[in-house]
Write an enzyme that holds these catalytic residues in place. Sequence first.
Site, PDB file in Angstrom:
ATOM      1  N   HIS A  21       0.839  -1.209   0.000  1.00  0.00           N
ATOM      2  CA  HIS A  21       0.000   0.000   0.000  1.00  0.00           C
ATOM      3  C   HIS A  21       0.871   1.256   0.000  1.00  0.00           C
ATOM      4  CE1 HIS A  21      -3.557   2.483   1.173  1.00  0.00           C
ATOM      5  NE2 HIS A  21      -2.621   3.207   1.774  1.00  0.00           N
ATOM      6  N   GLU A  22       1.824   1.298   0.921  1.00  0.00           N
ATOM      7  CA  GLU A  22       2.698   2.468   1.015  1.00  0.00           C
ATOM      8  C   GLU A  22       3.619   2.575  -0.204  1.00  0.00           C
ATOM      9  OE1 GLU A  22       2.039   4.644   3.108  1.00  0.00           O
ATOM     10  OE2 GLU A  22       0.774   3.464   4.450  1.00  0.00           O
ATOM     11  N   HIS A  25       1.959   4.709  -2.859  1.00  0.00           N
ATOM     12  CA  HIS A  25       2.188   6.155  -2.663  1.00  0.00           C
ATOM     13  C   HIS A  25       3.612   6.528  -3.064  1.00  0.00           C
ATOM     14  CE1 HIS A  25      -1.617   6.473  -0.643  1.00  0.00           C
ATOM     15  NE2 HIS A  25      -1.236   5.781   0.417  1.00  0.00           N
TER      16      HIS A  25
END
Length: 470
Positions: A21-22, A25
């Site tokens: 998920h990170e 980003h």
Amino acid sequence: MEIIQSIIGFIIAIGILVTFHEFGHFYVARLFDVKVLNFNVGFGKNIYTKKFKGDETEYSIGMIPLGGYVKMLESHELDTYISSSSNRRKSSRRVKYSESYNNNLAHCFDTQSVYKRFLIVAAGPIFNLILAVVFFTMVHFFGISGMKPIFESIDPISNNAEPIIYKNMEIYRVNNNSTKRWQDVRMELLNNIVDKKEITLYVKDNNNNFYDFKLPVDQQNILKKEGDIIKNLGIKIKQPVIPSVIGNVQKNSPANIAKLLPGDQILEINQNKIKSWNDLVKIIEINPNKQLEIKVNRSDSIHYMILTPSEKNSSNKIIGFAGISPDPNLLNKYRVTVKYPIIASIYQSVELTYHYSALTLKMISKLFFGEANLKNLSGPISIAEFTGKSLSMGFVYFAYILAILSISLGILNLLPIPMLDGGHLLFYTFEILIGKPVPEKIQLFGQQLGIVLLFGIMILAFYNDLLRLL
């Protein structure tokens, strides 16, 4: 041992999901040439920190594996960032500071266009959905086994419903979608109930005679019930009738301590005759921490042993546990393996990810408007239990659970709640529509409201977990 396995499964699962998920980003931020200062997985004190040569980003792992963050450079931090930069010299200070300030300003997150900021924030949840497709593809390509959806009987719980005459049949289709495993049936039932559609079950008997009938559903209350949707609809799953022959004995289990071996046939427990594996399981489950006298047939020789089942929490109640399982080959006629070629696996995985995502959003909506039971909301303890069990079952089952959890994490983060990615996306949407950023006071109030909402959801999830344990 089971608790340790659950903890290990939970840490592995959350570590993979949060990291990816990170990384979403991080990757898109780097793509737009935004400076990333920190890439952190976990919260609390860092237990590992690494900075690579020629890379300004600091990579860290926190003690508490319940989240993570990517810290990007912001314009209001430029003074601190530049003053701590090791390449700034004291001579020609004003010129170099000015040049450094202007150069770095273009790499700040908040100076990017609203469209770039939108994509950077949206990348985290999107990467979770991509990860789900990857895991589902592995599952479909390597193949996942499950029990065929054979029901013993259906006793509709809906008021004024006519009895279902069909018994001991396999559900091969729900409305227009084929079903090969009970999980497929569960998914289709939920999808149709959430959409308030009429449900038609297509079934077949052992002689391949085909039938279909309408399944009565109390649309107003069915989702307000706690537990499995199949059971709540009055569908009784047919349990395989298999002999009481041990196929596997877990190490350090009560059965192992009692010196039971694979191939042993349990004939009696406390002088009660055992005719099937289900008889064996029922007696063990109602006798945690009690000595049981076992009569065993081992290679045509009769032996007597003492078995003391340990206790185990299952569905909010304590049951006995012996650590034995039947020979899996005896279940073959009740089991099915779902497997596809690689291209078909990718197609099936994209479709399944879409359906799970849509169902998750709809169920969240039902929970919000009080149309579904809040007790079905699970927290980290339940997640640890699921991941631990799937980890013990093998990679394919673990990958399946990871795919579902990845979808849940992605969809949850897209909710328009300040403090979540979806809250930021909501502000950016307003900015696109009105042509200027949402006032800071409103953003601050939204963040405070978001903290309260998230804290409330976390408390409810933990409370539900604790109720299941008690």
